[in-house]
Design an enzyme around this catalytic site. Structure first.
Site, PDB file in Angstrom:
ATOM      1  N   ARG A  25       0.818  -1.231   0.000  1.00  0.00           N
ATOM      2  CA  ARG A  25       0.000   0.000   0.000  1.00  0.00           C
ATOM      3  C   ARG A  25       0.847   1.274   0.000  1.00  0.00           C
ATOM      4  O   ARG A  25       0.460   2.274   0.596  1.00  0.00           O
ATOM      5  CB  ARG A  25      -0.955   0.025   1.201  1.00  0.00           C
ATOM      6  CG  ARG A  25      -2.109  -0.946   1.108  1.00  0.00           C
ATOM      7  CD  ARG A  25      -3.212  -0.375   0.227  1.00  0.00           C
ATOM      8  NE  ARG A  25      -4.323  -1.304   0.112  1.00  0.00           N
ATOM      9  CZ  ARG A  25      -5.437  -1.230   0.848  1.00  0.00           C
ATOM     10  NH1 ARG A  25      -5.598  -0.268   1.715  1.00  0.00           N
ATOM     11  NH2 ARG A  25      -6.385  -2.110   0.679  1.00  0.00           N
ATOM     12  N   ARG A  29      -3.385   6.967   0.826  1.00  0.00           N
ATOM     13  CA  ARG A  29      -3.891   8.181   1.468  1.00  0.00           C
ATOM     14  C   ARG A  29      -2.967   8.823   2.485  1.00  0.00           C
ATOM     15  O   ARG A  29      -3.228   9.944   2.917  1.00  0.00           O
ATOM     16  CB  ARG A  29      -5.244   7.891   2.124  1.00  0.00           C
ATOM     17  CG  ARG A  29      -6.345   7.726   1.103  1.00  0.00           C
ATOM     18  CD  ARG A  29      -7.580   7.145   1.739  1.00  0.00           C
ATOM     19  NE  ARG A  29      -7.281   5.814   2.226  1.00  0.00           N
ATOM     20  CZ  ARG A  29      -8.188   4.967   2.698  1.00  0.00           C
ATOM     21  NH1 ARG A  29      -9.437   5.330   2.781  1.00  0.00           N
ATOM     22  NH2 ARG A  29      -7.838   3.765   3.100  1.00  0.00           N
ATOM     23  N   ASP A  75      -6.626  -2.561  -7.649  1.00  0.00           N
ATOM     24  CA  ASP A  75      -7.205  -3.199  -6.460  1.00  0.00           C
ATOM     25  C   ASP A  75      -7.501  -4.651  -6.782  1.00  0.00           C
ATOM     26  O   ASP A  75      -7.754  -4.995  -7.945  1.00  0.00           O
ATOM     27  CB  ASP A  75      -8.491  -2.486  -6.025  1.00  0.00           C
ATOM     28  CG  ASP A  75      -8.863  -2.875  -4.602  1.00  0.00           C
ATOM     29  OD1 ASP A  75      -8.305  -2.268  -3.661  1.00  0.00           O
ATOM     30  OD2 ASP A  75      -9.657  -3.818  -4.422  1.00  0.00           O
TER      31      ASP A  75
HETATM   32  O1  CP3 Z   1      -0.017  -1.518  -2.496  1.00  0.00           O
HETATM   33  C1  CP3 Z   1      -0.253  -0.611  -3.338  1.00  0.00           C
HETATM   34  O2  CP3 Z   1       0.194   0.559  -3.220  1.00  0.00           O
HETATM   35  C2  CP3 Z   1      -0.990  -1.001  -4.597  1.00  0.00           C
HETATM   36  C3  CP3 Z   1      -2.382  -0.800  -4.597  1.00  0.00           C
HETATM   37  C4  CP3 Z   1      -3.311  -1.706  -3.796  1.00  0.00           C
HETATM   38  C5  CP3 Z   1      -4.546  -1.214  -3.292  1.00  0.00           C
HETATM   39  N1  CP3 Z   1      -5.237  -2.266  -2.784  1.00  0.00           N
HETATM   40  C6  CP3 Z   1      -4.983   0.184  -3.359  1.00  0.00           C
HETATM   41  C7  CP3 Z   1      -6.101   0.648  -2.501  1.00  0.00           C
HETATM   42  C8  CP3 Z   1      -3.258  -3.068  -3.506  1.00  0.00           C
HETATM   43  C9  CP3 Z   1      -2.141  -4.062  -3.755  1.00  0.00           C
HETATM   44  C10 CP3 Z   1      -4.490  -3.412  -2.875  1.00  0.00           C
HETATM   45  C11 CP3 Z   1      -4.829  -4.781  -2.448  1.00  0.00           C
HETATM   46  C12 CP3 Z   1      -6.081  -5.025  -1.720  1.00  0.00           C
HETATM   47  N2  CP3 Z   1      -7.288  -4.425  -1.884  1.00  0.00           N
HETATM   48  C13 CP3 Z   1      -6.225  -6.058  -0.757  1.00  0.00           C
HETATM   49  C14 CP3 Z   1      -5.154  -7.041  -0.355  1.00  0.00           C
HETATM   50  C15 CP3 Z   1      -4.140  -6.468   0.551  1.00  0.00           C
HETATM   51  C16 CP3 Z   1      -4.697  -6.005   1.885  1.00  0.00           C
HETATM   52  O3  CP3 Z   1      -4.588  -4.805   2.144  1.00  0.00           O
HETATM   53  O4  CP3 Z   1      -5.171  -6.860   2.632  1.00  0.00           O
HETATM   54  C17 CP3 Z   1      -7.547  -6.005  -0.287  1.00  0.00           C
HETATM   55  C18 CP3 Z   1      -8.174  -6.892   0.760  1.00  0.00           C
HETATM   56  C19 CP3 Z   1      -8.220  -4.965  -1.031  1.00  0.00           C
HETATM   57  C20 CP3 Z   1      -9.647  -4.579  -0.952  1.00  0.00           C
HETATM   58  C21 CP3 Z   1      -9.793  -3.179  -0.501  1.00  0.00           C
HETATM   59  N3  CP3 Z   1      -9.483  -2.079  -1.265  1.00  0.00           N
HETATM   60  C22 CP3 Z   1     -10.279  -2.725   0.752  1.00  0.00           C
HETATM   61  C23 CP3 Z   1     -10.719  -3.623   1.882  1.00  0.00           C
HETATM   62  C24 CP3 Z   1     -10.238  -1.340   0.705  1.00  0.00           C
HETATM   63  C25 CP3 Z   1     -10.756  -0.411   1.759  1.00  0.00           C
HETATM   64  C26 CP3 Z   1      -9.803  -0.225   2.872  1.00  0.00           C
HETATM   65  C27 CP3 Z   1      -9.149   1.102   2.757  1.00  0.00           C
HETATM   66  O5  CP3 Z   1      -7.938   1.165   3.031  1.00  0.00           O
HETATM   67  O6  CP3 Z   1      -9.841   2.062   2.422  1.00  0.00           O
HETATM   68  C28 CP3 Z   1      -9.703  -0.949  -0.542  1.00  0.00           C
HETATM   69  C29 CP3 Z   1      -9.465   0.438  -1.010  1.00  0.00           C
HETATM   70  C30 CP3 Z   1      -8.088   0.795  -1.465  1.00  0.00           C
HETATM   71  N4  CP3 Z   1      -7.275  -0.010  -2.218  1.00  0.00           N
HETATM   72  C31 CP3 Z   1      -7.424   2.042  -1.242  1.00  0.00           C
HETATM   73  C32 CP3 Z   1      -6.178   1.960  -1.899  1.00  0.00           C
HETATM   74  C33 CP3 Z   1      -5.143   3.027  -2.001  1.00  0.00           C
HETATM   75  C34 CP3 Z   1      -8.023   3.242  -0.524  1.00  0.00           C
HETATM   76  C35 CP3 Z   1      -9.047   3.856  -1.418  1.00  0.00           C
HETATM   77  C36 CP3 Z   1      -9.140   5.342  -1.385  1.00  0.00           C
HETATM   78  O7  CP3 Z   1      -8.244   6.042  -1.887  1.00  0.00           O
HETATM   79  O8  CP3 Z   1     -10.170   5.819  -0.891  1.00  0.00           O
END
Ligand code: CP3
Length: 344
Positions: A25, A29, A75
């Site tokens: 990640r 943000r 994502d």
């Molecule tokens: O790592 C990186 O920089 C690459 C981008 C990346 C994102 N999500 C961007 C993201 C990667 C590799 C993921 C993987 C992901 N997404 C997983 C597996 C890894 C983990 O964290 O367990 C999972 C379960 C998801 C599903 C997901 N996407 C959730 C549960 C959420 C909400 C939680 C949150 O942090 O808001 C997201 C949103 C998300 N994915 C954001 C980002 C930068 C935040 C969205 C925003 O900008 O509002």
């Protein structure tokens, strides 16, 4: 030149000192430049599906911190989206999907899959040409079990009870869902590799909630299937698997899935990590809350990992994604400490 990408050397089993470092990640943000672009893009999915935005957001942490690896900005849930399930992200609520029923598993639409994901492949292509030559480019997907839990519940939960219940009530539908996801995810990773990804990571964020037979059937077997398919198409490309929370199951996981590199969450003891490193590269495993805290909590955590694992194939990383309340100065301090080496 691929030869100068130190993370790839580590994945081949070499010790590199100081070890390569990146963060799960790393684009997100906690960075003001991300928040600015996110506002401009409108929605999170607009960021993911617009190569101009996605490339820029991916590059932000590389410019700021000079990480050794860059992970494609997207994502894990774009895969169910590409299979015809609806998906949206709401501020403060995370992902929202219409829960899939057992009857709907047969109706997943594989026809337009790669057309839907074409902007992601374009993002990877542009990234490989814009990134510094020494920076490893990581593609990724979610593991079938983790992706299935969101498809079934329709949102995040604390224990994935809806996914577990679905699996026991509808074993045939679960098997079908996991095998469809495994096949499509493997094709998705292969296309990312063909667009320029140097390695790929499979995120199984929810592998820590299953009993032993379920872990084997829902986590090990589908990931092994993905690894088999990716290696059949591109035998030279290393695959990293991250079965978060797998605990004692980590011990047999690499051999059973065929993964090249193993991502370790922060609960994995360093003694166990050391044993796992005898089988190949390990990646991790700093508690992200140490990075939020900074100071002694951070420096001690970093030193412990470098001291225990620095003399073998190690990719320094967090044990899970960076949280949005992390001070940027703490990330800078962590990178400086890793590059300076352990205080032995
Ligand atoms: O790592 C990186 O920089 C690459 C981008 C990346 C994102 N999500 C961007 C993201 C990667 C590799 C993921 C993987 C992901 N997404 C997983 C597996 C890894 C983990 O964290 O367990 C999972 C379960 C998801 C599903 C997901 N996407 C959730 C549960 C959420 C909400 C939680 C949150 O942090 O808001 C997201 C949103 C998300 N994915 C954001 C980002 C930068 C935040 C969205 C925003 O900008 O509002």
């Amino acid at each position: 030149m691929a030869e100068s990408r130190i993370m790839l050397d580590v994945l081949k089993g070499k010790e590199v000192s100081p070890p390569p470092i990146w963060m799960m990640r790393q684009a997100g943000r906690y960075l003001p430049e991300y928040r600015k672009l996110r506002k401009q893009a409108g929605s999170f999915l607009d960021l993911c599906y617009n190569p101009d935005f996605a490339v820029e957001v991916t590059l932000q942490p590389i410019r700021r911190f000079g990480f050794d690896a860059s992970i494609l900005f997207s994502d894990i849930l774009v895969v169910p989206h590409a299979l015809g399930r609806d998906l949206r992200f709401e501020e403060g609520r995370g992902p929202l999907l219409t829960p899939i029923s057992a009857d709907e598993v047969d109706q997943l639409e594989t026809g337009g899959f790669h057309e839907h994901l074409a902007p992601v492949y374009e993002t990877v292509r542009r990234l490989r040409s814009e990134l510094p030559a020494e920076t490893t480019l990581i593609g990724f997907c979610g593991a079938p079990w983790t992706v299935a839990t969101y498809m079934i519940a329709g949102h995040g939960t604390t224990d994935q009870a809806p996914g577990r219940l679905f699996a026991y009530r509808h074993p045939d539908a679960m098997k079908k869902l996991l095998s469809t996801l495994a096949r499509q995810s493997a094709d998705y990773l292969i296309r990312q590799i063909e667009a320029g990804a140097d390695t790929v990571q499979i995120f199984d964020s929810w592998s820590g909630v299953l009993d032993e037979p379920s872990f084997k059937a829902f986590c090990v077997e589908p990931v092994a299937e993905i690894v088999r398919r990716v290696k059949a198409a591109h035998p030279e490309v290393p695959v990293i698997a991250f079965p978060k929370g797998a605990g004692v199951h980590y011990d047999s996981y690499r051999a059973q899935t065929g993964a090249t590199g193993l991502g370790l969450d922060w609960t994995v003891p360093l003694s166990q990590a050391k044993r796992l490193q005898a089988g190949g590269a390990v990646q991790g495993n700093l508690d992200p809350q140490r990075l939020v805290a900074g100071g002694k909590a951070l420096s001690e955590g970093v030193d412990a990992i470098l001291n225990a694992l620095g003399d073998g194939p190690l990719i320094f990383n967090l044990g899970h994604g960076i949280t949005l309340d992390t001070p940027i100065a703490h990330v800078e301090a962590m990178v400086a400490q890793v590059r300076k080496g352990a205080a032995r």
